[in-house]
Motif scaffolding. Structure first.
Motif, PDB file in Angstrom:
ATOM      1  N   PRO A   1       0.687  -1.188   0.066  1.00 50.99           N
ATOM      2  CA  PRO A   1       0.007   0.125  -0.048  1.00 50.99           C
ATOM      3  C   PRO A   1       0.586   1.216  -0.115  1.00 50.99           C
ATOM      4  CG  PRO A   1      -1.027  -1.594   1.394  1.00 50.99           C
ATOM      5  CD  PRO A   1       0.358  -2.024   1.035  1.00 50.99           C
ATOM      6  N   ASN A   2       2.151   1.310   0.448  1.00 53.59           N
ATOM      7  CA  ASN A   2       3.099   2.698   0.408  1.00 53.59           C
ATOM      8  C   ASN A   2       3.513   2.638  -1.001  1.00 53.59           C
ATOM      9  OD1 ASN A   2       2.428   2.761   3.036  1.00 53.59           O
ATOM     10  ND2 ASN A   2       4.113   1.643   3.544  1.00 53.59           N
ATOM     11  N   GLY A   3       3.246   1.706  -1.878  1.00 50.68           N
ATOM     12  CA  GLY A   3       3.890   1.868  -3.321  1.00 50.68           C
ATOM     13  C   GLY A   3       5.195   1.332  -3.448  1.00 50.68           C
ATOM     14  N   LYS A   4       5.448   0.473  -2.614  1.00 50.42           N
ATOM     15  CA  LYS A   4       7.141  -0.144  -2.704  1.00 50.42           C
ATOM     16  C   LYS A   4       6.902  -1.560  -2.817  1.00 50.42           C
ATOM     17  CE  LYS A   4       8.840   3.214   0.891  1.00 50.42           C
ATOM     18  NZ  LYS A   4       9.443   3.256   2.145  1.00 50.42           N
ATOM     19  N   PRO A   5       8.024  -2.424  -3.410  1.00 52.10           N
ATOM     20  CA  PRO A   5       7.963  -3.881  -3.332  1.00 52.10           C
ATOM     21  C   PRO A   5       7.778  -4.400  -1.823  1.00 52.10           C
ATOM     22  CG  PRO A   5       9.705  -3.057  -4.746  1.00 52.10           C
ATOM     23  CD  PRO A   5       9.109  -1.805  -3.924  1.00 52.10           C
ATOM     24  N   VAL A   6       7.052  -5.435  -1.957  1.00 48.44           N
ATOM     25  CA  VAL A   6       6.520  -5.920  -0.460  1.00 48.44           C
ATOM     26  C   VAL A   6       7.648  -5.957   0.568  1.00 48.44           C
ATOM     27  CG1 VAL A   6       4.181  -6.621  -1.056  1.00 48.44           C
ATOM     28  CG2 VAL A   6       6.098  -8.092  -1.198  1.00 48.44           C
ATOM     29  N   ASN A   7       8.894  -6.805   0.190  1.00 44.59           N
ATOM     30  CA  ASN A   7       9.999  -6.945   0.906  1.00 44.59           C
ATOM     31  C   ASN A   7      11.253  -7.015   0.251  1.00 44.59           C
ATOM     32  OD1 ASN A   7      10.596  -9.999   0.555  1.00 44.59           O
ATOM     33  ND2 ASN A   7       8.275 -10.002   1.159  1.00 44.59           N
ATOM     34  N   ALA A   8      12.567  -7.167   0.587  1.00 45.59           N
ATOM     35  CA  ALA A   8      13.658  -7.069   0.095  1.00 45.59           C
ATOM     36  C   ALA A   8      13.986  -8.590  -0.803  1.00 45.59           C
ATOM     37  CB  ALA A   8      14.936  -6.896   1.122  1.00 45.59           C
ATOM     38  N   PHE A   9      13.175  -9.714  -0.288  1.00 46.70           N
ATOM     39  CA  PHE A   9      13.563 -10.934  -0.805  1.00 46.70           C
ATOM     40  C   PHE A   9      12.515 -11.353  -2.029  1.00 46.70           C
ATOM     41  CE2 PHE A   9      15.478 -12.372   3.312  1.00 46.70           C
ATOM     42  CZ  PHE A   9      16.691 -11.802   3.070  1.00 46.70           C
ATOM     43  N   THR A  10      11.514 -10.427  -2.588  1.00 50.62           N
ATOM     44  CA  THR A  10      10.943 -10.676  -3.746  1.00 50.62           C
ATOM     45  C   THR A  10      11.994 -10.254  -4.994  1.00 50.62           C
ATOM     46  OG1 THR A  10      10.041  -8.369  -3.619  1.00 50.62           O
ATOM     47  CG2 THR A  10       8.624 -10.128  -2.673  1.00 50.62           C
ATOM     48  N   THR A  11      11.549 -10.507  -5.979  1.00 51.26           N
ATOM     49  CA  THR A  11      12.267 -10.460  -7.349  1.00 51.26           C
ATOM     50  C   THR A  11      12.348  -8.854  -7.390  1.00 51.26           C
ATOM     51  OG1 THR A  11      11.893 -12.366  -8.334  1.00 51.26           O
ATOM     52  CG2 THR A  11      12.751 -10.691  -9.734  1.00 51.26           C
ATOM     53  N   PRO A  12      11.185  -8.060  -7.550  1.00 53.95           N
ATOM     54  CA  PRO A  12      11.636  -6.528  -7.611  1.00 53.95           C
ATOM     55  C   PRO A  12      12.355  -5.958  -6.368  1.00 53.95           C
ATOM     56  CG  PRO A  12       9.228  -7.072  -7.973  1.00 53.95           C
ATOM     57  CD  PRO A  12      10.011  -8.485  -7.430  1.00 53.95           C
ATOM     58  N   GLY A  13      12.305  -6.510  -5.147  1.00 56.23           N
ATOM     59  CA  GLY A  13      12.914  -6.117  -4.314  1.00 56.23           C
ATOM     60  C   GLY A  13      14.600  -6.306  -4.255  1.00 56.23           C
ATOM     61  N   ALA A  14      14.620  -7.556  -4.769  1.00 51.37           N
ATOM     62  CA  ALA A  14      16.121  -7.730  -5.049  1.00 51.37           C
ATOM     63  C   ALA A  14      16.773  -6.981  -5.905  1.00 51.37           C
ATOM     64  CB  ALA A  14      16.276  -9.308  -5.472  1.00 51.37           C
ATOM     65  N   LEU A  15      16.085  -6.515  -6.914  1.00 51.15           N
ATOM     66  CA  LEU A  15      16.719  -5.411  -8.132  1.00 51.15           C
ATOM     67  C   LEU A  15      17.091  -4.164  -7.138  1.00 51.15           C
ATOM     68  CD1 LEU A  15      14.285  -6.103 -11.000  1.00 51.15           C
ATOM     69  CD2 LEU A  15      16.759  -6.486 -10.732  1.00 51.15           C
TER      70      LEU A  15
ATOM     71  N   ALA B   1      11.265  -9.121 -16.296  1.00 50.15           N
ATOM     72  CA  ALA B   1       9.962  -8.590 -16.291  1.00 50.15           C
ATOM     73  C   ALA B   1       9.852  -7.886 -15.184  1.00 50.15           C
ATOM     74  CB  ALA B   1       9.100  -9.764 -16.021  1.00 50.15           C
ATOM     75  N   ALA B   2      10.869  -7.863 -14.024  1.00 49.06           N
ATOM     76  CA  ALA B   2      10.630  -7.058 -12.754  1.00 49.06           C
ATOM     77  C   ALA B   2      11.116  -5.579 -13.136  1.00 49.06           C
ATOM     78  CB  ALA B   2      11.186  -7.714 -11.458  1.00 49.06           C
ATOM     79  N   ALA B   3      12.470  -5.867 -13.865  1.00 42.61           N
ATOM     80  CA  ALA B   3      13.118  -4.624 -14.291  1.00 42.61           C
ATOM     81  C   ALA B   3      11.993  -3.765 -15.094  1.00 42.61           C
ATOM     82  CB  ALA B   3      14.287  -4.710 -14.851  1.00 42.61           C
ATOM     83  N   ALA B   4      11.711  -4.262 -16.164  1.00 41.00           N
ATOM     84  CA  ALA B   4      10.692  -3.527 -16.955  1.00 41.00           C
ATOM     85  C   ALA B   4       9.257  -3.015 -16.143  1.00 41.00           C
ATOM     86  CB  ALA B   4      10.236  -4.397 -17.919  1.00 41.00           C
ATOM     87  N   TRP B   5       8.931  -3.653 -15.416  1.00 39.53           N
ATOM     88  CA  TRP B   5       7.903  -3.266 -14.367  1.00 39.53           C
ATOM     89  C   TRP B   5       8.249  -2.184 -13.471  1.00 39.53           C
ATOM     90  CZ3 TRP B   5       6.853  -4.223  -8.789  1.00 39.53           C
ATOM     91  CH2 TRP B   5       5.390  -4.091  -8.517  1.00 39.53           C
ATOM     92  N   LEU B   6       9.399  -2.152 -12.948  1.00 32.61           N
ATOM     93  CA  LEU B   6       9.752  -0.872 -12.131  1.00 32.61           C
ATOM     94  C   LEU B   6      10.164   0.218 -12.747  1.00 32.61           C
ATOM     95  CD1 LEU B   6      12.293  -3.025  -9.701  1.00 32.61           C
ATOM     96  CD2 LEU B   6       9.873  -2.093  -8.986  1.00 32.61           C
ATOM     97  N   ALA B   7      10.615   0.073 -14.029  1.00 36.42           N
ATOM     98  CA  ALA B   7      10.816   1.194 -15.091  1.00 36.42           C
ATOM     99  C   ALA B   7       9.362   1.661 -15.393  1.00 36.42           C
ATOM    100  CB  ALA B   7      11.718   0.748 -16.325  1.00 36.42           C
ATOM    101  N   ASP B   8       8.586   0.553 -15.854  1.00 34.94           N
ATOM    102  CA  ASP B   8       7.087   1.097 -16.163  1.00 34.94           C
ATOM    103  C   ASP B   8       6.236   2.042 -15.266  1.00 34.94           C
ATOM    104  OD1 ASP B   8       5.081   1.174 -18.519  1.00 34.94           O
ATOM    105  OD2 ASP B   8       3.973   0.049 -16.690  1.00 34.94           O
ATOM    106  N   THR B   9       6.476   1.540 -14.137  1.00 33.24           N
ATOM    107  CA  THR B   9       5.757   2.160 -12.906  1.00 33.24           C
ATOM    108  C   THR B   9       6.576   3.328 -12.309  1.00 33.24           C
ATOM    109  OG1 THR B   9       6.897   0.720 -11.446  1.00 33.24           O
ATOM    110  CG2 THR B   9       4.744   0.149 -11.971  1.00 33.24           C
TER     111      THR B   9
END
Length: 430
Positions: free
Chosen positions: A225-239, A293-301
């Motif tokens: 809900p804060n607009g961040k990846p949920v935690n550091a051990f997900t793929t977006p969080g690892a990036l 996919a995670a990198a493209a998603w973070l760049a798109d958002t």
């Protein structure tokens, strides 16, 4: 010469006073640039200078009045200087309270250990080794589960099963089946060490990721809900956590980054061999799309700039291909259990800051087993991290580091034999 005349009267240089001719004219602010990245929301854009926030466009200011800008914090260093003092002499028995100077950062209120579910002390090492050998033989008969393609590429076999343990004080070691299995790729199991070696404390990590359990798979693209990846051990969080290694003032090539990472991981391992699995890396570049996919998603958002996301994607793929054996992995886990100092090294060097060790162990305790983390934290309340290759590590602050490898995975992409082994060992020692 014929003087130049215009429809409107313009004073000649002779008519202008000298003081007026030399006085500086106010500089008008330049128009807003139409180039560069699109405007982003401040709530979604990371503020850490290591994530490229210093390159974001800022509104122009008049030159007559210098702008008042808050000082930019220095970039996070990879390894901080060791604190003064000499490591205390190891006690005769391994206890969670030994080495208070090293384990103080890993305890919460009242001196309680971060892995409160683990026994506060171990039996003598020969007795502990006998218990591990008995459970190791019992778990070896399990044959259900499936092998992930990442483990199959790196020559992982369903029959592979090994366990290694290194005590946090004294450096006692135990290895079962390590020579038969050999080395394997870490995949997501490298993420705790990347987070620890970045030197990020709790405030640094809170700028880029949240601290919520992931209800979906680790590779799922989900924001809190804060607009961040949920935690550091997900793929977006690892990036995002891997991007903490980048210094915007001294950019490094992908080769320089992975070489620096391998040297740092080798310090965690006490000088043991840490390499890169080339078949796994080439297969990930060809077929693995979760980081892409995670990198493209973070760049798109608009959470990361495209260039930063591409660098982080390449770095994460290289880190996932790091190759070690179980004893090396257990030594790395034992370094975290010893407060950031390798227990088998001959030098008294603080490899990882204690604040970074505390953050890493806390995240392993809450988010280490993918979508099953919340359920497993009740039955096995200690810090652990699994990977799709079948590697699993356990960090017991002040006690020991454990490493297991078996590529047979359950529906949550956790090693079946490793989790069964941990459950039996926890019950036996309790």
């Amino acid at each position: 010469r014929t003087p130049h005349t215009t429809p409107t009267h313009t004073p000649t240089p002779a008519e202008k006073p000298r003081s007026a001719a030399r006085s500086p004219q106010p500089v008008q602010p330049p128009p807003a640039s139409r180039g560069g990245p699109p405007p982003v929301s401040r709530a979604l854009k990371p503020t850490s200078p290591a994530l490229g926030a210093s390159a974001s466009p800022s509104p122009p200011t008049p030159a007559a009045a210098p702008p008042s800008v808050d000082p930019v914090p220095p970039p996070i260093q990879l390894v901080r200087p060791p604190p003064p003092g000499v490591k205390s002499t190891p006690p005769p028995h391994v206890t969670a309270g030994a080495g208070a100077a090293n384990s103080s950062a890993l305890t919460g209120s009242g001196g309680r250990s971060s892995s409160a579910g683990w026994p506060s002390s171990l039996p003598p090492w020969p007795e502990f080794s006998a218990t591990v050998e008995r459970i190791f033989a019992e778990v070896a008969t399990l044959d259900h589960g499936s092998v992930h393609e990442a483990a199959a590429v790196s020559r992982g076999d369903a029959s592979h099963w090994c366990v290694a343990a290194v005590s946090a004080h004294g450096g006692d070691t135990l290895s079962l089946g390590v020579e038969q299995v050999g080395e394997f790729s870490l995949q997501e199991c490298v993420q705790p060490f990347v987070l620890a070696l970045s030197g990020a404390d709790e405030s640094d990590l809170a700028e880029v990721v949240d601290t919520l359990p992931n209800t979906l798979a680790a590779s799922a693209l989900q924001l809190s809900p804060n607009g961040k990846p949920v935690n550091a051990f997900t793929t977006p969080g690892a990036l995002l956590t891997s991007a903490l290694w980048d210094d915007p003032e001294e950019p490094r090539s992908p080769t320089q980054r992975i070489r620096a990472a391998l040297r740092s991981l080798q310090l965690l391992a006490g000088g043991r061999h840490v390499g890169c699995d080339l078949p796994s890396l080439m297969a990930a570049q060809r077929d693995c799309d979760r980081y892409r996919a995670a990198a493209a998603w973070l760049a798109d958002t608009r959470y990361m700039y495209s260039a930063d996301a591409l660098r982080a994607e390449t770095f994460c793929r290289q880190l996932a291909s790091v190759r070690v054996d179980a004893l090396t992995l257990a030594t790395m886990a034992s370094t975290l259990a010893n407060g950031g100092r390798c227990p088998i090294a001959n030098i008294n060097e603080q490899v990882v800051p204690e604040s970074a060790v505390e953050v890493t162990v806390s995240n392993m305790l809450k988010f280490g087993c993918n979508s099953a983390s919340s359920r497993l934290s009740k039955t096995m309340p200690f810090a652990k991290k699994t990977g799709i290759s079948g590697a699993t590590i356990v960090v017991i602050p002040g006690v020991l580091g454990l490493a297991m490898y078996s590529p047979l995975l359950d529906e949550n992409e956790n090693s079946v034999r490793a989790l069964t082994f941990l459950q039996k060992l926890h019950t036996a020692l309790s």
